[in-house]
Design a protein around this motif. Structure first.
Motif, PDB file in Angstrom:
ATOM      1  N   VAL A   5       0.835  -1.208   0.000  1.00 17.21           N
ATOM      2  CA  VAL A   5       0.000   0.000   0.000  1.00 17.21           C
ATOM      3  C   VAL A   5       0.868   1.254   0.000  1.00 17.21           C
ATOM      4  O   VAL A   5       0.350   2.367  -0.035  1.00 17.21           O
ATOM      5  N   VAL A   6       2.197   1.073   0.024  1.00 21.68           N
ATOM      6  CA  VAL A   6       3.120   2.222   0.010  1.00 21.68           C
ATOM      7  C   VAL A   6       3.708   2.369  -1.393  1.00 21.68           C
ATOM      8  O   VAL A   6       4.482   1.521  -1.848  1.00 21.68           O
ATOM      9  N   ALA A   7       3.328   3.461  -2.074  1.00 20.33           N
ATOM     10  CA  ALA A   7       3.710   3.651  -3.475  1.00 20.33           C
ATOM     11  C   ALA A   7       5.228   3.688  -3.663  1.00 20.33           C
ATOM     12  O   ALA A   7       5.762   3.119  -4.629  1.00 20.33           O
ATOM     13  N   GLU A   8       5.937   4.358  -2.724  1.00 21.23           N
ATOM     14  CA  GLU A   8       7.394   4.488  -2.863  1.00 21.23           C
ATOM     15  C   GLU A   8       8.071   3.111  -2.863  1.00 21.23           C
ATOM     16  O   GLU A   8       9.034   2.870  -3.591  1.00 21.23           O
ATOM     17  N   LYS A   9       7.555   2.215  -2.025  1.00 20.83           N
ATOM     18  CA  LYS A   9       8.121   0.861  -1.922  1.00 20.83           C
ATOM     19  C   LYS A   9       7.918   0.110  -3.238  1.00 20.83           C
ATOM     20  O   LYS A   9       8.832  -0.539  -3.756  1.00 20.83           O
ATOM     21  N   ILE A  10       6.713   0.218  -3.793  1.00 22.31           N
ATOM     22  CA  ILE A  10       6.396  -0.452  -5.059  1.00 22.31           C
ATOM     23  C   ILE A  10       7.285   0.087  -6.185  1.00 22.31           C
ATOM     24  O   ILE A  10       7.815  -0.677  -6.994  1.00 22.31           O
ATOM     25  N   ASP A  11       7.469   1.405  -6.222  1.00 24.42           N
ATOM     26  CA  ASP A  11       8.325   2.016  -7.250  1.00 24.42           C
ATOM     27  C   ASP A  11       9.753   1.493  -7.167  1.00 24.42           C
ATOM     28  O   ASP A  11      10.382   1.187  -8.184  1.00 24.42           O
TER      29      ASP A  11
ATOM     30  N   GLU B 250      15.119  -2.500  -6.854  1.00 29.58           N
ATOM     31  CA  GLU B 250      15.849  -2.007  -5.676  1.00 29.58           C
ATOM     32  C   GLU B 250      15.095  -2.434  -4.416  1.00 29.58           C
ATOM     33  O   GLU B 250      13.872  -2.521  -4.417  1.00 29.58           O
ATOM     34  N   VAL B 251      15.849  -2.701  -3.340  1.00 31.09           N
ATOM     35  CA  VAL B 251      15.195  -3.111  -2.094  1.00 31.09           C
ATOM     36  C   VAL B 251      15.274  -1.999  -1.058  1.00 31.09           C
ATOM     37  O   VAL B 251      16.255  -1.268  -1.004  1.00 31.09           O
ATOM     38  N   PRO B 252      14.220  -1.878  -0.221  1.00 26.86           N
ATOM     39  CA  PRO B 252      14.200  -0.806   0.775  1.00 26.86           C
ATOM     40  C   PRO B 252      15.037  -1.097   2.016  1.00 26.86           C
ATOM     41  O   PRO B 252      15.037  -0.339   2.955  1.00 26.86           O
ATOM     42  N   MET B 253      15.771  -2.238   2.007  1.00 29.99           N
ATOM     43  CA  MET B 253      16.627  -2.568   3.156  1.00 29.99           C
ATOM     44  C   MET B 253      17.865  -3.294   2.635  1.00 29.99           C
ATOM     45  O   MET B 253      17.883  -3.741   1.483  1.00 29.99           O
ATOM     46  N   TYR B 254      18.911  -3.398   3.466  1.00 31.48           N
ATOM     47  CA  TYR B 254      20.086  -4.157   3.049  1.00 31.48           C
ATOM     48  C   TYR B 254      19.923  -5.611   3.465  1.00 31.48           C
ATOM     49  O   TYR B 254      19.704  -5.911   4.633  1.00 31.48           O
TER      50      TYR B 254
ATOM     51  N   LEU C 131       8.242 -11.732 -11.928  1.00 32.45           N
ATOM     52  CA  LEU C 131       7.835 -11.009 -10.714  1.00 32.45           C
ATOM     53  C   LEU C 131       7.371  -9.596 -11.058  1.00 32.45           C
ATOM     54  O   LEU C 131       8.096  -8.814 -11.660  1.00 32.45           O
ATOM     55  N   ARG C 132       6.127  -9.280 -10.666  1.00 31.00           N
ATOM     56  CA  ARG C 132       5.580  -7.937 -10.873  1.00 31.00           C
ATOM     57  C   ARG C 132       5.059  -7.400  -9.546  1.00 31.00           C
ATOM     58  O   ARG C 132       4.849  -8.150  -8.599  1.00 31.00           O
ATOM     59  N   PHE C 133       4.814  -6.080  -9.511  1.00 31.02           N
ATOM     60  CA  PHE C 133       4.299  -5.450  -8.283  1.00 31.02           C
ATOM     61  C   PHE C 133       3.127  -4.545  -8.613  1.00 31.02           C
ATOM     62  O   PHE C 133       3.067  -3.951  -9.691  1.00 31.02           O
ATOM     63  N   THR C 134       2.185  -4.448  -7.666  1.00 29.17           N
ATOM     64  CA  THR C 134       0.967  -3.667  -7.881  1.00 29.17           C
ATOM     65  C   THR C 134       0.486  -3.076  -6.562  1.00 29.17           C
ATOM     66  O   THR C 134       0.941  -3.475  -5.486  1.00 29.17           O
ATOM     67  N   MET C 135      -0.478  -2.134  -6.668  1.00 28.94           N
ATOM     68  CA  MET C 135      -1.168  -1.622  -5.482  1.00 28.94           C
ATOM     69  C   MET C 135      -2.662  -1.944  -5.572  1.00 28.94           C
ATOM     70  O   MET C 135      -3.448  -1.484  -4.751  1.00 28.94           O
ATOM     71  N   ASP C 136      -3.028  -2.762  -6.564  1.00 29.10           N
ATOM     72  CA  ASP C 136      -4.434  -3.022  -6.887  1.00 29.10           C
ATOM     73  C   ASP C 136      -4.898  -4.359  -6.298  1.00 29.10           C
ATOM     74  O   ASP C 136      -4.497  -5.436  -6.750  1.00 29.10           O
ATOM     75  N   TRP C 137      -5.767  -4.303  -5.269  1.00 28.57           N
ATOM     76  CA  TRP C 137      -6.257  -5.507  -4.602  1.00 28.57           C
ATOM     77  C   TRP C 137      -7.059  -6.393  -5.546  1.00 28.57           C
ATOM     78  O   TRP C 137      -6.966  -7.629  -5.474  1.00 28.57           O
ATOM     79  N   ALA C 138      -7.844  -5.777  -6.437  1.00 29.95           N
ATOM     80  CA  ALA C 138      -8.659  -6.554  -7.381  1.00 29.95           C
ATOM     81  C   ALA C 138      -7.765  -7.382  -8.298  1.00 29.95           C
ATOM     82  O   ALA C 138      -8.057  -8.551  -8.585  1.00 29.95           O
ATOM     83  N   GLU C 139      -6.659  -6.777  -8.746  1.00 28.66           N
ATOM     84  CA  GLU C 139      -5.710  -7.486  -9.614  1.00 28.66           C
ATOM     85  C   GLU C 139      -5.106  -8.689  -8.885  1.00 28.66           C
ATOM     86  O   GLU C 139      -4.970  -9.777  -9.440  1.00 28.66           O
ATOM     87  N   VAL C 140      -4.770  -8.482  -7.606  1.00 26.48           N
ATOM     88  CA  VAL C 140      -4.197  -9.559  -6.782  1.00 26.48           C
ATOM     89  C   VAL C 140      -5.208 -10.701  -6.615  1.00 26.48           C
ATOM     90  O   VAL C 140      -4.873 -11.879  -6.783  1.00 26.48           O
ATOM     91  N   GLY C 141      -6.464 -10.335  -6.298  1.00 24.19           N
ATOM     92  CA  GLY C 141      -7.505 -11.342  -6.097  1.00 24.19           C
ATOM     93  C   GLY C 141      -7.742 -12.180  -7.328  1.00 24.19           C
ATOM     94  O   GLY C 141      -7.946 -13.395  -7.248  1.00 24.19           O
ATOM     95  N   GLU C 142      -7.705 -11.534  -8.490  1.00 23.02           N
ATOM     96  CA  GLU C 142      -7.962 -12.228  -9.749  1.00 23.02           C
ATOM     97  C   GLU C 142      -6.766 -13.087 -10.171  1.00 23.02           C
ATOM     98  O   GLU C 142      -6.921 -14.169 -10.724  1.00 23.02           O
ATOM     99  N   PHE C 143      -5.565 -12.621  -9.857  1.00 21.94           N
ATOM    100  CA  PHE C 143      -4.330 -13.260 -10.333  1.00 21.94           C
ATOM    101  C   PHE C 143      -3.981 -14.543  -9.584  1.00 21.94           C
ATOM    102  O   PHE C 143      -3.611 -15.555 -10.177  1.00 21.94           O
ATOM    103  N   GLY C 144      -4.112 -14.536  -8.244  1.00 22.56           N
ATOM    104  CA  GLY C 144      -3.463 -15.561  -7.433  1.00 22.56           C
ATOM    105  C   GLY C 144      -4.273 -16.809  -7.143  1.00 22.56           C
ATOM    106  O   GLY C 144      -5.482 -16.762  -6.949  1.00 22.56           O
TER     107      GLY C 144
END
Length: 447
Positions: A33-39, A45-49, A71-84
């Motif tokens: 749910v954090v846009a910066e993390k997804i970007d 790139e990883v937000p930690m070492y 591997l892809r990343f999203t902020m869309d719950w509907a996309e996750v529900g449909e995909f997995g």
């Protein structure tokens, strides 16, 4: 048809799990749910070492040249529900403010957001460390909220990651524990973990409560072992014994073992302290608080070590005030091979000395940025030599390999006084003493 996997929460656990699932050959969609993390993750790139994690991400993240694109990343719950087909919930469970209990708000929010998008058969798998009894409650909520009803099943699959070894621990786990209620759930998880199981990782099938208890039990045992040897260090201090030799001697007993028997300033980090406290709180709610009263003393021994290191530093400076004294601190993270400074004993000691008037300069190979955010008023240096320049005492508080390989003669030319306090019992006393240093460690003779 090959399983499709989603990973909800892309922090330390989630990012590692998502990359590892892609490495195992699955199509993976990560959500945060954090846009910066997804970007960041989309750029590979990883937000930690974490050693090896960024390389693994870049190998699989879609859109990066030469990657598998699995591997892809999203902020869309509907996309996750449909995909997995299988949804791993990897969100944080911090300690509640002002109490010992675990904060379940992130886990609850993840279930509330995901469930309405589960229209077909799906398995939701909790990986977060939660109070025992949570899975039972979440399974009922899932069936209530999901359009698929009881076809949206729950399983619990605790994580056992060690910071600094997380990639290896995910791809080659020393055990896989699954709490399930149906053959279908077990079959799906066996499919997910086919590769590590084929390579010899034990696959342990349990009920929900047992699966939830495994992680907190393991962490409680490790915390007990660490605090035990630290308690022995206190006795050695009083009796004139050597805790390092004591640990070596008892470690030869295979029932005890050598690991986690290095006395020092104790444990920290984002897991052990909050997990044992949440375990105590939950046992109290269940009416089994007496069973875990020993953990209160484990916690107490651990926290006491930090104050004892501060007093050892005061003693090394002549027993008076820290005012006007220059103190070098080698280490800021709670353990080596990580940039994690959460509940770091090293930073806690540095902060206490600073508050008492000492001029404290810290150096850490990977944790500097996080340390500066947490303790902006401390001094920071770009190298160990810079950190110790002009120091009246040097404190070694995180056992990085870089510090073990330092040349005490070179360091000795930069300090005001050659006094080193080894808060991790990891330096070689003979090497330092030969270079003219006064070497002190907790629970060990002075000469």
């Amino acid at each position: 048809m090959a399983l499709k996997i989603t990973v909800i929460g892309t922090g330390y656990l989630g990012a590692t799990h998502a990359a590892a699932m892609a490495e195992l050959g699955f199509e993976v969609l990560g959500l945060d749910v954090v846009a910066e993390k997804i970007d960041m993750l989309r750029r590979g790139e990883v937000p930690m070492y974490e050693p090896g994690l960024e390389e693994l991400l870049r190998k699989h993240v879609a859109g990066i040249e030469g990657s598998t694109g699995r591997l892809r990343f999203t902020m869309d719950w509907a996309e996750v529900g449909e995909f997995g087909d299988v949804h791993f919930v990897c969100v944080n469970t911090p300690q509640k403010h002002g109490e010992y209990a675990c904060d379940m708000s992130y886990v609850d929010a993840a279930f509330e957001s995901l469930a309405p998008h589960l229209h077909g058969a799906a398995l939701v798998v909790g990986k977060s460390t939660v109070p025992v009894g949570s899975a039972e409650r979440l399974a009922a909520r899932l069936a209530e909220l999901a359009p698929a009803g009881e076809d949206a099943e729950l399983a619990w699959n605790p994580e056992f990651l060690r910071e600094g070894f997380a990639v290896n621990d995910t791809l080659h786990p020393d055990r896989i524990v699954v709490g399930v209620r149906s053959e279908r759930a077990e079959k799906l998880l066996r499919e997910v973990y086919t590769t590590p199981v084929a390579k010899g990782s034990p696959f342990v099938v349990t009920d929900f409560p047992t699966a939830e208890l495994v992680k907190t039990s393991a962490n409680s045992f490790l915390a007990t072992k660490i605090s035990f040897i630290n308690a022995m260090a206190e006795v050695c201090e009083a009796a004139g014994g050597d805790v390092a030799k004591l640990a070596e001697a008892i470690g030869h007993d295979e029932r005890i073992g050598k690991k986690f028997l290095r006395a020092g300033i104790g444990f920290g980090g984002g897991c052990l302290p909050k997990d044992i406290r949440a375990f105590m709180a939950r046992a109290g709610e269940l009416g089994a608080d007496q069973a875990l009263t020993f953990l209160r003393e484990i916690d107490s021994i651990n926290m006491r070590r930090r104050g004892q290191m501060v007093e050892m530093a005061r003693e090394a400076l002549g027993g008076g005030s820290f005012l006007g004294k220059r103190v070098a601190v080698l280490g800021a993270t709670f353990k080596p091979d990580s940039d994690d400074v959460r509940d770091s004993p090293a930073l806690n000691v540095a902060g206490q000395i600073h508050l008492q008037g000492g001029q404290v300069t810290v150096y850490d190979p990977k944790g500097m940025a996080n340390a500066k955010r947490l303790f902006p008023t401390l001094g920071y240096a770009g190298s160990a030599v810079e950190a110790v320049r002009g120091a009246d005492v040097v404190l070694h508080l995180t056992e990085w390999r870089e510090f073990r390989e330092l040349d005490p003669t070179v360091l000795g030319e930069a300090v005001t006084a050659r006094v080193v306090l080894d808060g991790r019992n990891a330096l070689d006393p003979e090497v330092w003493r030969r270079a003219g240093w006064t070497y002190r460690a907790m629970g060990r003779p002075t000469a």
